[in-house]
Write a protein that holds these residues in place. Structure first.
Motif, short mmCIF file in Angstrom:
data_model
loop_
_atom_site.label_atom_id
_atom_site.label_comp_id
_atom_site.label_asym_id
_atom_site.label_seq_id
_atom_site.Cartn_x
_atom_site.Cartn_y
_atom_site.Cartn_z
N LEU A 1 0.83 -1.20 0.00
CA LEU A 1 0.00 0.00 0.00
C LEU A 1 0.87 1.25 0.00
O LEU A 1 0.54 2.26 -0.63
N GLY A 2 2.02 1.17 0.68
CA GLY A 2 2.93 2.32 0.71
C GLY A 2 3.38 2.70 -0.68
O GLY A 2 3.37 3.88 -1.05
N VAL A 3 3.76 1.68 -1.46
CA VAL A 3 4.20 1.94 -2.83
C VAL A 3 3.07 2.54 -3.65
O VAL A 3 3.25 3.49 -4.42
N MET A 4 1.86 2.00 -3.46
CA MET A 4 0.71 2.49 -4.23
C MET A 4 0.36 3.93 -3.85
O MET A 4 0.01 4.74 -4.72
N LYS A 5 0.48 4.19 -2.57
CA LYS A 5 0.16 5.54 -2.09
C LYS A 5 1.11 6.56 -2.72
O LYS A 5 0.70 7.62 -3.20
N GLN A 6 2.39 6.17 -2.73
CA GLN A 6 3.42 7.03 -3.32
C GLN A 6 3.10 7.28 -4.79
O GLN A 6 3.18 8.40 -5.29
N LEU A 7 2.68 6.22 -5.48
CA LEU A 7 2.37 6.30 -6.90
C LEU A 7 1.20 7.25 -7.14
O LEU A 7 1.24 8.10 -8.05
N GLY A 8 0.17 7.13 -6.29
CA GLY A 8 -0.98 8.01 -6.41
C GLY A 8 -0.58 9.46 -6.17
O GLY A 8 -1.05 10.37 -6.86
N GLY A 9 0.33 9.64 -5.21
CA GLY A 9 0.79 10.98 -4.89
C GLY A 9 1.54 11.62 -6.04
O GLY A 9 1.58 12.85 -6.19
#
Lengths: 310, 250
Positions: free
Chosen positions: B186-194
């Motif tokens: 989820l951390g990686v995905m959150k970063q990607l969304g950001g």
């Protein structure tokens, strides 16, 4: 005091040394096996009728070695045809086009449904059906004409008979391999923009290989020996070479032993080759690759002094 | 970026999507929530034409998925054209679907090399960057079986990103993971969304939806029950069905 002893022991706990259970059954079974083996070896070694010196004399006879080369040629070419045909037939069989997939099914049914010996004789006598063979456009003009008897020599007939028959068996092996690959792999490959062909070649087939290799090794070993059927249509392969010698000197058993020794030797080489192929295609399948023979030896030599020390 | 109007999908007699309409703007992160069997994953698979829709209109970046309008008729796209469009959409699967016969690095370089025909050195360098970015700098040569689930899923994200997609689809990316490992993905995905990636995420991670999504869509039995800002849908759902679902998963 005793507590310190316990903690020092906890660092590297002592191995349990229990008295092993007695297993008299195992000892009896081992003894029986040894006795039978000794009896067989003694009988084979001391029976003068085996004439081992004759076997030795003919083992490297030029005719036998030539026959061996022909056997290997037959095996390699027929397997190559079989594997290529097998991949094509397997992909055809999985095709969404019903005509293509039933053509493949029919081929497989036909060639598995008739004995390979009959197929060999059929190809050998093909000139009776088609005296002239021509290459050209179907229903149109032909470019090349050939006489069937000169084109289909007994060697070519053997290659055709063995190779086309093998194709049917390989098709089922390859198909089993292809359907063993998870559907998610195709999804993933396609979502990355790979075409069907790329997906098959880069993703599905390399993974299918793990399932395809062991039975293919089996088929190759089987082919090595099935190629002896070609002796029936006068291809001078290993068995025919041995036959032609004992037809003259009547040392039938000795020459059959010579042929058997070579078949067994070749099979052993194939066995080793299969192990390494499986190892190559097994990469990524388990966390660690199985060791090669050399690595195994090295492990043994490392292990023995340690176990001796305990 | 993605526009769906009355999208329907049947498997045999079973209608899985019963007229889905929604729109995803560029840079938006949309989370699809809903019970299993509600059609979320099927809808996601329709977007890159892994499933063919039976009715309705579905377009990505203004172009229909799988078809080309000619006059008032639709023509099916060729396989190569479909493949070219799929190459622009990244997808991450519940069960990772990494290629097991390739190392992590080869998984990431495979598609850019084979599909985009980029030179080996360039793809390698880019793949290394991506693996570093998802926190796997020391796992380049590991095979998928040698990696934990969370690491595998991060490789899968890097693999999708290597094609430089304009849209990322996530199909329950954390559902097959141990609870401990969910966070790293989820951390990686959150970063990607950001970073402004357009993302559609099918998930059961309500916390992630609340924190990262711009829009939350709640689906049930093949229809969109309600959609809106996460605070609205998750905080004060209007429909009984949504309330019922949320009370069970929260």
């Amino acid at each position: 005091m005793s507590s310190t002893e316990v903690t020092s022991g906890a660092g590297r706990p002592d191995d349990i040394r229990a008295v092993p259970v007695r297993r008299p059954g195992r000892w009896i079974a081992a003894a029986i096996v040894l006795v039978i083996a000794a009896a067989v070896v003694r009988s084979v070694a001391t029976n003068p009728r085996f004439e081992w010196s004759v076997v030795g004399n003919f083992l490297f006879d030029a005719r036998i070695l030539h026959g061996l080369v022909v056997t290997l040629e037959l095996t390699v070419i027929a397997m190559a045809i079989g594997i290529a045909l097998g991949v094509i037939l397997a992909v055809m069989r999985l095709s969404p086009n019903p005509l293509v997939s039933s053509a493949s099914s029919f081929y497989i049914w036909f060639f598995r449904g008739t004995p390979v010996l009959v197929q060999l004789l059929f190809w050998y006598n093909i000139a009776a059906l088609y005296p002239k063979i021509a290459l050209g456009i179907p229903f149109g003009p032909a470019f090349v004409h050939a006489d069937a008897n000169t084109l289909i020599t007994s060697f070519v007939a053997a290659i055709l008979g063995l190779g086309l028959n093998e194709g049917a068996y390989m098709a089922e092996i390859v198909r089993a391999g292809i359907i063993s690959v998870e559907e998610g792999q195709v999804d993933a490959a396609q979502s990355l923009g790979m075409t069907r062909l790329q997906t098959m070649r880069r993703i599905v087939l390399p993974q299918a290989m793990r399932v395809i290799i062991p039975p293919t090794g089996n088929e190759t070993i089987s082919m090595l020996k099935t190629s002896s059927l070609a002796s029936v249509i006068v291809v001078t392969e290993l068995l025919r070479a041995a036959e032609s010698i004992y037809d003259v000197n009547y040392k039938t058993i000795q020459l059959l032993i010579v042929a058997s020794v070579w078949y067994a030797a070749c099979t052993s080489v194939l066995y080793v080759g299969q192990y390494y192929l499986e190892r190559y295609y097994g990469r990524g399948a388990s966390r660690e690759l199985p060791p090669t023979a050399l690595q195994r030896l090295r492990m043994l030599s490392l292990r023995s002094p340690r176990s001796g020390g305990v | 970026m993605v526009k769906a109007e009355g999208v329907r999908k049947r498997f045999g007699r079973l209608e899985v999507l019963k007229g889905i309409s929604l729109e995803v703007e560029p840079g938006e992160v949309m989370c699809l929530l809903g019970p299993s069997g509600s059609g979320k994953s099927t809808f996601l698979r329709c977007i890159n034409h892994l499933e063919r829709i039976n009715a309705g209109l579905l377009s990505v970046d203004g172009e229909l998925v799988g078809y080309r309008p000619v006059g008032d008729k639709l023509h099916e796209l060729r396989e190569s054209e479909i493949a070219r469009k799929r190459a622009e959409i990244g997808m991450v699967f519940q069960h990772f679907n990494l290629f097991p016969h390739m190392t992590a690095l080869e998984n990431v370089t495979c598609a850019p090399m084979r599909v985009k025909k980029l030179p080996r050195e360039q793809t390698r360098r880019r793949a290394c960057e991506l693996l570093d970015r998802v926190g796997l700098a020391d796992k380049h040569d590991a095979y998928p079986t040698q990696l934990s689930g969370g690491q595998q899923q991060r490789v899968a994200i890097a693999r999708a990103l290597a094609m430089e997609p304009k849209l990322m689809l996530f199909d329950e990316p954390t559902s097959a993971l141990d609870p401990e490992l969910v966070g790293e993905v989820l951390g990686v995905m959150k970063q990607l969304g950001g970073e402004g990636m357009t993302m559609i995420v099918v998930t059961h991670e309500i916390g992630f939806a609340r924190e990262v999504a711009n829009t939350v869509v709640f689906m049930d039995a093949g229809v969109v029950v309600e959609s809106g800002a996460p605070a609205d849908v998750l905080g004060s759902p209007r429909h009984e069905r949504t309330r019922e679902f949320l009370s069970k998963v929260l």
